[in-house]
Design a protein around this motif. Structure first.
Motif, short mmCIF file in Angstrom:
data_model
loop_
_atom_site.label_atom_id
_atom_site.label_comp_id
_atom_site.label_asym_id
_atom_site.label_seq_id
_atom_site.Cartn_x
_atom_site.Cartn_y
_atom_site.Cartn_z
N ARG A 493 0.82 -1.21 0.00
CA ARG A 493 0.00 0.00 0.00
C ARG A 493 0.85 1.26 0.00
NH1 ARG A 493 -3.95 0.98 4.93
NH2 ARG A 493 -2.15 -0.12 5.78
N LEU A 496 1.81 2.43 -3.33
CA LEU A 496 0.71 2.92 -4.17
C LEU A 496 0.15 4.24 -3.66
CD1 LEU A 496 -1.15 -0.50 -4.50
CD2 LEU A 496 0.30 0.56 -6.23
N VAL A 505 5.52 0.48 -13.65
CA VAL A 505 5.08 -0.16 -12.41
C VAL A 505 6.15 -1.08 -11.84
CG1 VAL A 505 3.35 -1.74 -11.44
CG2 VAL A 505 2.65 0.04 -13.04
N TYR A 552 -8.71 4.44 -5.73
CA TYR A 552 -7.67 3.94 -6.64
C TYR A 552 -6.83 2.85 -5.97
CZ TYR A 552 -2.98 3.92 -8.69
OH TYR A 552 -1.76 3.53 -9.20
N THR A 553 -6.46 3.08 -4.72
CA THR A 553 -5.68 2.08 -3.99
C THR A 553 -6.47 0.79 -3.81
OG1 THR A 553 -4.56 3.87 -2.80
CG2 THR A 553 -4.35 1.66 -1.89
N ALA A 556 -6.23 -1.08 -7.04
CA ALA A 556 -4.88 -1.60 -7.24
C ALA A 556 -4.59 -2.78 -6.33
CB ALA A 556 -3.86 -0.48 -7.01
N THR A 559 -6.30 -5.84 -7.48
CA THR A 559 -5.58 -6.41 -8.62
C THR A 559 -4.38 -7.22 -8.16
OG1 THR A 559 -6.24 -4.50 -9.94
CG2 THR A 559 -4.43 -5.85 -10.78
N TYR A 604 -5.83 3.91 -12.85
CA TYR A 604 -5.97 2.48 -12.58
C TYR A 604 -5.71 1.63 -13.82
CZ TYR A 604 -7.90 -2.08 -11.74
OH TYR A 604 -8.04 -3.44 -11.66
N PHE A 607 -2.16 1.31 -14.39
CA PHE A 607 -1.56 0.34 -13.47
C PHE A 607 -1.90 -1.09 -13.89
CE2 PHE A 607 -2.00 -2.34 -9.69
CZ PHE A 607 -0.74 -2.22 -9.13
N LEU A 608 -3.17 -1.34 -14.19
CA LEU A 608 -3.61 -2.68 -14.53
C LEU A 608 -2.95 -3.20 -15.81
CD1 LEU A 608 -5.52 -5.11 -14.09
CD2 LEU A 608 -7.27 -3.85 -15.37
N MET A 611 0.43 -4.33 -15.05
CA MET A 611 0.46 -5.51 -14.19
C MET A 611 0.21 -6.78 -14.99
SD MET A 611 1.27 -4.85 -11.04
CE MET A 611 0.69 -6.32 -10.22
#
Length: 818
Positions: A493, A496, A505, A552-553, A556, A559, A604, A607-608, A611
């Motif tokens: 956390r 992020l 990332v 948002y966190t 994430a 995910t 997001y 980030f996704l 990932m």
């Protein structure tokens, strides 16, 4: 003439033991004890132990006479002789001699001469260190406890004499303790009447330490000289020794006088000495008795519940220190009692604060503001204690406490066993909600469950997510932070923190494990519930930057910790649905919120995409972000969350290249083996009873719908509009028998949906559309019962707290089930 003027004839007629005793006293007391004659007396006493009681009585007689005559030199000699006889003789006949000895010590302690008091104390300490062969069933030390305690409070005008007498009193108490705890009748010293004298006397001298420096509860190791010279150090060591000898049944008798002393001397505010005392107590007692001390602190907190806020805050701070030490050992049965008592006092504190505010009738007086500020200190101390205690418990106990606290959070309309806040009103209830959630946040801090099911069981997840729908941004923030504590099992956390477009990332060095079967099962059962709360949380008008960051966190962390291929598709559908919230704006959100949601989706998906590492997906996301940075920077978090950001007037004229497109995403993921059929199905949140319990203003609280037709003069339009909406027209619109080909295609799509879509999604969509159809049917039935008096053909629907915009009757449509 014999020694001291006694004639030889008279001396020869005296009993031998008297002659031997008389011979140990010299003509001049400055010469001291006659050692040769003392050896004869000792030999006689050992050889004829039955004479010990007479020797003791005679020595006591002489000593009493010398004390009255102020012949202190002979008093010193008599006590020295008594000490030597006491050390040399250990027969059963010594009991009467000991009585004489204690009588003489009492005489010295009763005298007003400091030197004699110190002399008597020293003799008693020597006696206390002797281990007697058999216990004494009749001997009591009440006088010595009282006298030594009084000496501990000496207020002699000479500081040196005062210090000397206090040290003697402390050493005397230490001697009484050592003598009695080794006796079979040791329980007598632990009686309340004795502890009420001993403990305050020691604390009175210990208090002087605080004037020099702040001491911790850890055992100190001063030198022998320091112990003898410093009354505070000596008292502290005696106090530690006393507590270390306390057993299960008598622990409370030793602790309760501490509270009386702190109350009497007003030492709870400031409470440095109180904290120091209880640190000493917790470190000195046996670990398995720690819960006794905690229970006593809680009991005293109940007693002082109407004292000043700072006094209660001082007691709670002491409880925190005690809990911090006890949490490392045995807590015992006091766990739930601690939390229940603290939550009760949390409610009391809020009641006092709001009561003072109400009594002030809006006048901002200094005293009222001061009381409110002091009550905030109490509340913060309670929250800190709850959180610290909970975070130090084992995982199995922490789970129980999480459920316990969550069950106390008041929810509007709920009948659960929460704290009674009915008399506090909405403001007080909100304060209780916030503080309980803050407590829960601290309890969940650092909690690492092996599976997400252990961290978020269904009985805990449902009530936890309920406050996330309330009309309070702070409440929603706390719920999301608690959720992060429980989901984040790899401490990601912090990496992020802050909503932003992350260029790479991989630089974050995200830690993750392979998704377990238990986690997959959890997402199948409760994934839709998590998505729903994130979706609805983005639609709140009072969202600030922190809300968007936490949302948002949440995405994430979901995910990282819980996402397999199926969950990834669901998260993308959720992100696209959030984008539609901002574009379509059915909820009339402010422009800042709409841009904030767009920025959230961009951060997001960026980030996704990195990932899951699908190149085509990453390329589409990067292209949209690059276009936004040039044409619409307010759609990116780095711009919209600045203090001064120019907001657009509208979003309707923006081109598609600024938005993330479902078909592009499906095309990119389909090429990498993802099952993208469900991406074409829009995300629809499920409606549950939580909406009613959370008092969301956009949710209907009641089932009654009132339809009012606005007044007008055009009667012809009124008739035409009324005739268009009839039962037959409604039946025709629902049946749609005339369009056979469309019906076949519709059935095919329904069958395909049932084959491919998740059950939770189907159920949510069916329920939502069924509810909407039910509402529209109710409107029509109302219209058929009451003909419209106005030609305008519009109506206003009022449902509970919701006010829906007037819409023309002829524009009302009825959605298909699928």
């Amino acid at each position: 003439m014999g020694r001291k003027g006694v004639c030889c004839c008279c001396a020869a007629l005296r009993p031998r033991y008297k002659r031997l005793v008389d011979n140990i006293f010299p003509e001049d007391p400055k010469d001291g004890l006659v050692k040769a004659d003392m050896e004869k007396l000792t030999f006689y006493a050992v050889s004829a132990p039955e004479k010990l009681d007479r020797i003791g009585a005679y020595l006591a007689e002489r000593l009493s006479r010398d004390v009255v005559r102020h012949r202190y030199g002979y008093v010193l000699i008599a006590m020295e002789a008594l000490d030597q006889l006491l050390m040399a003789c250990h027969s059963q006949s010594i009991k009467p001699f000991v009585e004489s000895f204690l009588h003489m010590v009492a005489k010295l302690l009763e005298s007003g001469e400091p030197k004699l008091q110190v002399l008597g104390t020293n003799s008693f300490v020597k006696f206390a260190n002797i281990e007697e062969d058999t216990p004494s069933y009749h001997r009591r030390y009440d006088f010595f406890v009282s006298r030594f305690s009084a000496m501990c409070h000496s207020c002699d005008h000479d500081p040196e004499i005062q210090k000397e007498i206090r040290i003697a009193g402390i050493r005397g108490i230490q001697g009484v303790v050592r003598k009695t705890v080794n006796d079979e009748l040791r329980a007598t010293i632990w009686e309340p009447q004795h502890m009420d004298k001993i403990v305050p006397s020691l604390l009175f001298n210990m208090q002087k330490i605080e004037d020099v420096d702040s001491r911790t509860g850890l055992p100190s190791s001063p030198t022998g000289g320091e112990k003898e010279e410093n009354p505070a150090l000596l008292a502290e060591n005696c106090f530690r020794e006393l507590l270390g000898r306390a057993t299960y049944g008598i622990m409370n008798n030793a602790v309760r006088p501490v509270f009386a002393h702190l109350d009497h001397h007003k030492l709870w505010d400031p409470n440095e000495f109180a904290v120091s005392c209880f640190k000493i107590i917790m470190y000195s007692i046996q670990a398995q008795y720690s819960h006794h001390v905690i229970q006593e602190i809680l009991r005293h907190l109940d007693v002082c519940k109407r004292d000043s806020p700072r006094v209660r805050a001082g007691i709670i701070q002491v409880l925190l220190e005690a809990v911090a030490i006890a949490a490392k050992g045995s807590i015992g049965p006091a766990v739930l009692e601690v939390f229940n008592t603290l939550l009760k006092h949390l409610r009391i504190s809020v009641d006092f604060e709001l009561g003072d505010r109400r009594s002030s009738s809006g006048s901002a007086t200094f005293s009222t503001a001061s009381k409110e500020s002091d009550e905030r200190i109490v509340q913060n101390a309670i929250i800190q204690t709850i959180g610290f205690f909970g975070s130090n418990l084992p995982d199995y106990q922490r789970s129980e406490i999480m459920m316990f606290i969550m069950g106390k959070v008041p929810v509007f309309g709920s009948t659960s066993q929460s704290l009674d806040t009915s008399h506090l009103g909405d403001l007080g209830t909100r304060r209780i909600q916030i503080m309980l959630l803050r407590s829960l946040l601290m309890v969940t801090s650092g909690y690492k469950a092996t599976t997400i099911t252990n961290a978020l069981p269904a009985p805990f997840l449902d009530p936890l997510l309920s406050p996330s729908l309330m009309e309070d941004s702070e409440l929603r923030q706390l719920v999301l932070e608690i959720l992060h504590n429980l989901i984040d099992r790899h401490d990601n956390r912090a990496k992020l923190r802050g909503i932003r477009i992350i260029p790479d990332v991989s630089d974050l060095k995200i830690k993750r494990d392979k998704i377990s079967r238990q986690d997959v099962s959890f997402m199948k059962k409760h994934g839709q519930q998590l998505y729903r709360h994130i979706y609805l949380g983005c639609k709140e008008e009072d969202n600030v930057q922190k809300n968007f960051e936490l949302l948002y966190t949440s995405l994430a962390l979901t995910t990282i910790e819980l996402a397999n291929e199926e969950v990834v598709i669901d998260l993308i559908r959720l992100a696209i649905a959030l984008q539609d919230i901002a574009i379509i704006n059915e909820d009339n959100l402010p422009m800042f919120n709409r841009c904030g949601v767009m920025a959230l989706v961009a951060a997001y998906l960026n980030f996704l995409s990195q990932m899951i590492a699908v190149p085509a997906f990453c390329q589409h996301v990067s292209k949209v972000i690059e276009t936004r940075s040039l044409e619409a920077p307010y759609f990116l978090p780095e711009t919209i969350f600045k203090d001064k950001c120019n907001l657009p007037i509208s979003l309707e004229k923006h081109e598609k290249n600024l938005f993330f497109l479902t078909n592009k995403i499906a095309e990119s993921l389909g090429g990498s083996g993802y099952s993208v059929e469900r991406l074409s199905v829009p995300y629809v949140p499920q409606v549950t009873d939580e909406d009613r319990l959370s008092r969301r203003k956009s949710i209907v609280d009641t089932v009654s719908i009132q339809v009012d037709i606005l007044p007008g003069n055009n009667t012809e339009d009124k008739v035409n509009n009324t005739e268009e909406i009839t039962f037959e027209a409604l039946k025709k619109a629902i049946d749609n028998n005339g369009l056979e080909e469309q019906e076949k295609e519709k059935r095919r799509l329904v069958i395909e949906k049932f084959q491919k879509a998740p059950f939770e999604e189907i159920a949510a969509q069916c329920e939502t559309k069924a509810n909407l159809l039910h509402d529209r049917l109710a409107q029509i039935l109302e219209l058929t019962i009451r003909p419209p008096p106005s030609p305008s053909g519009t109506m206003t629907v009022t449902a509970g707290h919701a006010h829906y915009q007037s819409v023309p009757v002829y524009e009302m449509k009825f959605p298909d089930l699928f």
